[in-house]
Design a protein around this motif. Structure first.
Motif, short mmCIF file in Angstrom:
data_model
loop_
_atom_site.label_atom_id
_atom_site.label_comp_id
_atom_site.label_asym_id
_atom_site.label_seq_id
_atom_site.Cartn_x
_atom_site.Cartn_y
_atom_site.Cartn_z
N ALA A 67 -0.56 -3.33 -7.50
CA ALA A 67 -0.27 -3.72 -6.11
C ALA A 67 0.95 -2.96 -5.60
O ALA A 67 0.98 -2.52 -4.44
CB ALA A 67 -0.06 -5.23 -6.01
N LEU A 68 1.95 -2.77 -6.45
CA LEU A 68 3.13 -2.00 -6.08
C LEU A 68 2.76 -0.55 -5.77
O LEU A 68 3.24 0.03 -4.80
CB LEU A 68 4.17 -2.06 -7.21
CG LEU A 68 5.43 -1.21 -7.03
CD1 LEU A 68 6.19 -1.61 -5.78
CD2 LEU A 68 6.30 -1.33 -8.27
N VAL A 69 1.87 0.02 -6.57
CA VAL A 69 1.42 1.40 -6.34
C VAL A 69 0.71 1.50 -4.99
O VAL A 69 0.92 2.46 -4.24
CB VAL A 69 0.53 1.89 -7.50
CG1 VAL A 69 -0.16 3.20 -7.15
CG2 VAL A 69 1.35 2.04 -8.78
N VAL A 70 -0.09 0.51 -4.64
CA VAL A 70 -0.75 0.49 -3.33
C VAL A 70 0.31 0.46 -2.22
O VAL A 70 0.19 1.19 -1.23
CB VAL A 70 -1.71 -0.71 -3.21
CG1 VAL A 70 -2.19 -0.90 -1.78
CG2 VAL A 70 -2.89 -0.54 -4.16
N GLN A 71 1.36 -0.34 -2.40
CA GLN A 71 2.44 -0.40 -1.41
C GLN A 71 3.14 0.96 -1.28
O GLN A 71 3.47 1.39 -0.17
CB GLN A 71 3.46 -1.46 -1.80
CG GLN A 71 2.97 -2.87 -1.68
CD GLN A 71 3.98 -3.88 -2.22
OE1 GLN A 71 5.10 -3.52 -2.58
NE2 GLN A 71 3.58 -5.13 -2.27
N ILE A 72 3.35 1.63 -2.41
CA ILE A 72 3.98 2.95 -2.39
C ILE A 72 3.13 3.92 -1.59
O ILE A 72 3.64 4.67 -0.75
CB ILE A 72 4.22 3.46 -3.84
CG1 ILE A 72 5.34 2.66 -4.50
CG2 ILE A 72 4.52 4.95 -3.85
CD1 ILE A 72 5.50 2.89 -5.99
N HIS A 73 1.82 3.89 -1.82
CA HIS A 73 0.92 4.79 -1.08
C HIS A 73 0.96 4.48 0.42
O HIS A 73 0.94 5.41 1.24
CB HIS A 73 -0.51 4.69 -1.61
CG HIS A 73 -0.67 5.25 -2.98
ND1 HIS A 73 -1.66 4.85 -3.83
CD2 HIS A 73 0.05 6.17 -3.67
CE1 HIS A 73 -1.56 5.51 -4.97
NE2 HIS A 73 -0.53 6.32 -4.89
N GLU A 74 1.02 3.21 0.79
CA GLU A 74 1.09 2.84 2.20
C GLU A 74 2.40 3.32 2.82
O GLU A 74 2.40 3.81 3.95
CB GLU A 74 0.94 1.32 2.37
CG GLU A 74 -0.46 0.81 2.08
CD GLU A 74 -1.51 1.42 2.99
OE1 GLU A 74 -1.27 1.53 4.21
OE2 GLU A 74 -2.57 1.82 2.47
N LEU A 78 3.12 5.86 6.13
CA LEU A 78 3.97 5.50 7.27
C LEU A 78 5.14 6.46 7.44
O LEU A 78 5.59 6.70 8.56
CB LEU A 78 4.51 4.08 7.09
CG LEU A 78 3.46 2.96 7.13
CD1 LEU A 78 4.10 1.63 6.78
CD2 LEU A 78 2.78 2.91 8.48
N ALA A 79 5.61 7.03 6.34
CA ALA A 79 6.77 7.92 6.39
C ALA A 79 6.39 9.34 6.78
O ALA A 79 7.25 10.10 7.23
CB ALA A 79 7.48 7.94 5.05
N ALA A 80 5.14 9.69 6.63
CA ALA A 80 4.71 11.07 6.90
C ALA A 80 4.72 11.36 8.39
O ALA A 80 4.28 10.54 9.20
CB ALA A 80 3.30 11.29 6.35
N PRO A 81 5.22 12.52 8.78
CA PRO A 81 5.18 12.88 10.21
C PRO A 81 3.74 13.14 10.63
O PRO A 81 2.91 13.55 9.83
CB PRO A 81 6.02 14.16 10.26
CG PRO A 81 5.99 14.72 8.89
CD PRO A 81 5.83 13.55 7.95
N LYS A 82 3.47 12.88 11.88
CA LYS A 82 2.14 13.13 12.44
C LYS A 82 1.97 14.63 12.61
O LYS A 82 2.82 15.31 13.19
CB LYS A 82 1.93 12.42 13.76
CG LYS A 82 2.09 10.92 13.67
CD LYS A 82 1.03 10.30 12.78
CE LYS A 82 1.20 8.80 12.75
NZ LYS A 82 0.62 8.17 11.62
N ILE A 83 0.86 15.16 12.12
CA ILE A 83 0.59 16.59 12.18
C ILE A 83 -0.62 16.86 13.05
O ILE A 83 -1.62 16.16 12.96
CB ILE A 83 0.36 17.16 10.75
CG1 ILE A 83 1.63 16.93 9.91
CG2 ILE A 83 0.00 18.63 10.80
CD1 ILE A 83 1.48 17.30 8.47
#
Length: 87
Positions: A67-74, A78-83
């Motif tokens: 579940a923590l890994v899923v949170q990390i992926h989410e 969210l942190a990635a800039p829109k390209i």
């Protein structure tokens, strides 16, 4: 703040595991997906590996770590800039 990426051997040292265990944890969803950092290189942000290590020390179950890994992926999404204007 700059992101420090660490690669396989350093991930293994940080978590005190062997290469085969690291591969198994990736397959089982107990480690985040590796990020391509070059044409022939991949790794993980050091902060993510530290987060997994802290969860292990705290006694999290495998299901809790998944579940923590899923949170990390989410958080990555969210942190990635829109390209390319994608919303």
């Amino acid at each position: 703040m700059p992101i420090k990426f660490i690669r396989g051997p350093e991930i293994e040292r940080t978590l005190s595991i062997k290469k085969s265990c690291r591969h198994n944890w990736h397959k089982q969803g107990l480690l985040p997906i590796l990020i391509c950092i070059g044409p022939r290189a991949s790794g993980l942000p050091e902060s993510e590996v530290q987060e997994i290590a802290a969860a292990r020390v705290a006694g999290y179950s495998d299901d809790q770590i998944k579940a923590l890994v899923v949170q990390i992926h989410e958080r990555r999404k969210l942190a990635a800039p829109k390209i390319g204007g994608a919303a």
